[in-house]
Design an enzyme around this catalytic site. Structure first.
Site, PDB file in Angstrom:
ATOM      1  N   VAL A  48      32.094  44.829  49.052  1.00  0.00           N
ATOM      2  CA  VAL A  48      33.070  43.792  48.715  1.00  0.00           C
ATOM      3  C   VAL A  48      32.982  43.454  47.227  1.00  0.00           C
ATOM      4  CG1 VAL A  48      33.785  41.394  49.153  1.00  0.00           C
ATOM      5  CG2 VAL A  48      33.034  42.841  51.061  1.00  0.00           C
ATOM      6  N   CYS A  49      31.784  43.518  46.670  1.00  0.00           N
ATOM      7  CA  CYS A  49      31.548  43.090  45.286  1.00  0.00           C
ATOM      8  C   CYS A  49      32.453  43.769  44.254  1.00  0.00           C
ATOM      9  CB  CYS A  49      30.080  43.265  44.914  1.00  0.00           C
ATOM     10  SG  CYS A  49      28.982  42.230  45.913  1.00  0.00           S
TER      11      CYS A  49
END
Length: 195
Positions: A48-49
């Protein structure tokens, strides 16, 4: 988790990567006089980062036009940040991200901001909006699988700037150009009459 809203943001000096260079003594105090969006993400080379870091980069001109510095931070080393910044986007990297990434290898910054997950040694997705004097005016923390909204960060920033300039408050779901009102009962009643 400490409530930091209304307090001076915890100060720190740490290594960071900025413009493909390692900065030895990076500090928030270097940005006094600007608004700051300071956000934590769990780890480099995760999933997700990179979507979040690219989303902030895509809106960077919008933040800059509002006299705002975006700064990311994770518990990785500056060398990990550097490697990730040199990994292409199509390989899960963040090549093209130009705002500073702080290295919180000893985890003290994440701890001071109340976002450290002690048992895992990584940070929640915390975001802190600092005013031009370094006071935290907004904070939000997401759990690990929940990517944050960069549009919402811009909306809150706009609301803060509007309030500082005009002294009027911004109601729920307020957007730039929408109705605001003075913080009193009569103004509130007039607001509800018109919406």
């Amino acid at each position: 988790m400490p409530m930091l809203v209304g307090k001076k943001a915890p100060e720190f000096k740490a290594k960071a990567v900025l413009e493909n260079q390692i900065v030895e003594d990076f500090s928030l105090s270097d940005y006094r006089g600007k608004y700051v969006v300071f956000f934590f993400y769990p780890l480099d080379f995760t999933f997700v980062c990179p979507t979040e870091l690219h989303a902030f980069q895509e809106q960077l001109a919008e933040f800059e036009s509002r006299n705002t510095q975006v700064i990311g931070c994770s518990v990785d080393s500056c060398y990990s940040h550097f490697a990730w910044l040199n990994t292409p986007k199509h390989k899960g990297g963040i090549q093209g991200v130009t705002y500073p990434l702080v290295a919180d290898l000893n985890k003290t910054i994440a701890r001071d901001y109340g976002v450290l997950i002690h048992q895992e040694g990584i940070a929640y997705r915390g975001l802190f909006l600092l005013d031009r004097t370094g006071v935290v005016r907004h904070q939000v923390v997401n759990d690990l699988p929940l990517g944050r909204s960069v549009e919402e960060a811009l909306r809150i920033l706009d609301a803060l700037i509007y309030f500082e300039r005009h002294g009027e408050v911004c109601p729920a779901n307020w957007q730039q150009g929408k109705k605001t009102f003075k913080p009193n009962q009569l103004s509130l009643e007039e607001y509800f009459t018109h919406v």
